[in-house]
Write a protein that holds these residues in place. Sequence first.
Motif, mmCIF file in Angstrom:
data_model
loop_
_atom_site.group_PDB
_atom_site.id
_atom_site.type_symbol
_atom_site.label_atom_id
_atom_site.label_comp_id
_atom_site.label_asym_id
_atom_site.label_seq_id
_atom_site.Cartn_x
_atom_site.Cartn_y
_atom_site.Cartn_z
ATOM 1 N N PHE A 112 0.808 -1.219 0.000
ATOM 2 C CA PHE A 112 0.000 0.000 0.000
ATOM 3 C C PHE A 112 0.846 1.276 0.000
ATOM 4 O O PHE A 112 0.292 2.377 0.054
ATOM 5 C CB PHE A 112 -0.943 0.001 1.203
ATOM 6 C CG PHE A 112 -2.034 -1.036 1.115
ATOM 7 C CD1 PHE A 112 -3.148 -0.825 0.327
ATOM 8 C CD2 PHE A 112 -1.931 -2.238 1.815
ATOM 9 C CE1 PHE A 112 -4.151 -1.778 0.234
ATOM 10 C CE2 PHE A 112 -2.934 -3.206 1.736
ATOM 11 C CZ PHE A 112 -4.041 -2.975 0.935
ATOM 12 N N TRP B 265 -10.048 0.699 3.552
ATOM 13 C CA TRP B 265 -11.047 -0.363 3.538
ATOM 14 C C TRP B 265 -10.547 -1.599 4.278
ATOM 15 O O TRP B 265 -11.328 -2.297 4.939
ATOM 16 C CB TRP B 265 -11.423 -0.728 2.103
ATOM 17 C CG TRP B 265 -12.467 0.167 1.521
ATOM 18 C CD1 TRP B 265 -12.308 1.090 0.530
ATOM 19 C CD2 TRP B 265 -13.837 0.241 1.931
ATOM 20 N NE1 TRP B 265 -13.493 1.743 0.288
ATOM 21 C CE2 TRP B 265 -14.463 1.241 1.124
ATOM 22 C CE3 TRP B 265 -14.610 -0.418 2.882
ATOM 23 C CZ2 TRP B 265 -15.803 1.573 1.249
ATOM 24 C CZ3 TRP B 265 -15.952 -0.082 3.009
ATOM 25 C CH2 TRP B 265 -16.539 0.895 2.207
ATOM 26 N N PHE C 44 -10.090 -8.243 -0.811
ATOM 27 C CA PHE C 44 -10.404 -7.468 -2.012
ATOM 28 C C PHE C 44 -10.443 -5.973 -1.717
ATOM 29 O O PHE C 44 -11.005 -5.192 -2.494
ATOM 30 C CB PHE C 44 -11.733 -7.922 -2.600
ATOM 31 C CG PHE C 44 -11.761 -9.395 -2.944
ATOM 32 C CD1 PHE C 44 -11.119 -9.870 -4.074
ATOM 33 C CD2 PHE C 44 -12.402 -10.304 -2.110
ATOM 34 C CE1 PHE C 44 -11.128 -11.218 -4.380
ATOM 35 C CE2 PHE C 44 -12.419 -11.656 -2.411
ATOM 36 C CZ PHE C 44 -11.773 -12.121 -3.560
ATOM 37 N N SER C 45 -9.840 -5.565 -0.608
ATOM 38 C CA SER C 45 -9.832 -4.145 -0.231
ATOM 39 C C SER C 45 -9.131 -3.324 -1.304
ATOM 40 O O SER C 45 -8.000 -3.623 -1.704
ATOM 41 C CB SER C 45 -9.120 -3.958 1.115
ATOM 42 O OG SER C 45 -9.762 -4.690 2.134
ATOM 43 N N SER C 46 -9.794 -2.260 -1.745
ATOM 44 C CA SER C 46 -9.225 -1.401 -2.782
ATOM 45 C C SER C 46 -8.229 -0.395 -2.228
ATOM 46 O O SER C 46 -7.469 0.219 -2.974
ATOM 47 C CB SER C 46 -10.344 -0.658 -3.511
ATOM 48 O OG SER C 46 -11.120 0.108 -2.589
ATOM 49 N N SER C 47 -8.230 -0.232 -0.902
ATOM 50 C CA SER C 47 -7.306 0.697 -0.254
ATOM 51 C C SER C 47 -7.034 0.210 1.158
ATOM 52 O O SER C 47 -7.726 -0.670 1.687
ATOM 53 C CB SER C 47 -7.897 2.111 -0.212
ATOM 54 O OG SER C 47 -9.057 2.139 0.625
#
Length: 461
Positions: free
Chosen positions: A37, A97, A91-94
């Motif tokens: 990230f 999340w 499946f967290s986009s950020s």
Amino acid sequence: MSARSWWLMISVGLGMLLNPLNSSMIAVAIPRLQHVFQLDFTVVSWIIFTFYIASAISNPLVGKASDLFGRKKIFLTGLIVALVASLLAPFSSSFGWLIVFRIVQSIGTSMMIAVGMAVIRIHIKEKQATALSVLTIFQSGAAAIGPFIGGVLIHWWDWPAIFFINIPFVLLSFLFCWRTIPTDEMPTSAAHSMSFRKWLDSIDALGILLFTTGLIPLLVGLLSIKPSEPVSFISVVAVLIGLTLLGVFVRHELKAESPFIPLRTLAKYPAITWVNVEFMIVNLLFYTLFFGIPSYLQTVRHVSEFHTGILMLSLGLCSLVASPLAGRWIDKSGPRPALFVAAILMTLGAVWIVTWNQTSPVISVCLALAVFGICNGLNSVGMQAALFRSSPKEIIGVVSGLFSTARNLGAILSSLLIGIVMGDNFSFGGFRLLGIILAGVALSLVFMNRRQQESGRLPES
């Protein structure tokens, strides 16, 4: 003990292990998440203590809710919540999340922790000590092997695997618990007719809100303080807001009929207060090392997640071996000698860490982890024994809840300490400074335990 009782323990245990498993697997995932990230270490550390904040708040809330809605319903609901979080988190986009799903996961797994013990106490009438020890093995074993499992999963499949691994445990526990947990009796007429507002008062919703809204800005403000930079005005304001709200929280708790944290009880029984404070400090020490050493191995020593998990296994296994031996010792001599020895070992272990460098042999790391594992076994059993010896039977339920909260607060403070010392990047110099700080804290525990043993503040028999 009947076969049905054993199946009930296994069913509940499979659900209860999810909380310690997920709180420990993340220890080896921090560097990987930081890389994926593209975040600094301070931001990534939020994934640790948001889990413990949510758990600290959920435990008493869920415990009271189970009295109203039924323990079986709450336990099964917790499994469903944990399943949803485990399916969505990968499946967290950020990173934001991912934090949200970790909080949801913490709430779900905390529902099982809060209710599981009560299910066993109510529905297993004989050999309850054996039944409770089995649940302890599930939880301690999950915490012990969590870093190893996390390291293996991340090495072969990447970080989403530490969420997917929950799915078989959730499904098995749900299937077994659906069949083995007896249906709860109908709530009493008073509970059944309780209004929503009355229920909010009974769980001290205002106290929970004040505690949460005070703790979060305080943590944000403290985490934004970096040793190499001047303190910003926003950080000071956040800290002041947090302290003010926590002050209002204390005032509210002293007046509340059903407080979230019963401060008057703590004032009435100072020995209980002392045990909880000491337990919080012990967990501050343990979790600082539990989360700090994997980051040191991966960031400073460039050890893979797989080998980091294997090294961390020595801590967990030594803790499991030490726990039953500590139980026998404490039955004969009381908790204070064991806690005194644990404090000495923690001090020596922290001093030993300070002597490490970037090329220290692996056996040195293993020995330190083994020492801290033994300390964890001695402290886990010793602290519980000290708590029960100092607590009247009529408030043992409240005291047990406070004990769990002390553990969570210790874990939160450990994350805070690591974040403040390390700043944006995990470094060897910061890790050595952590060792110095922990050595000083552990040494203070030596004197504290010695003083209490001599004064007899906590009875030994």
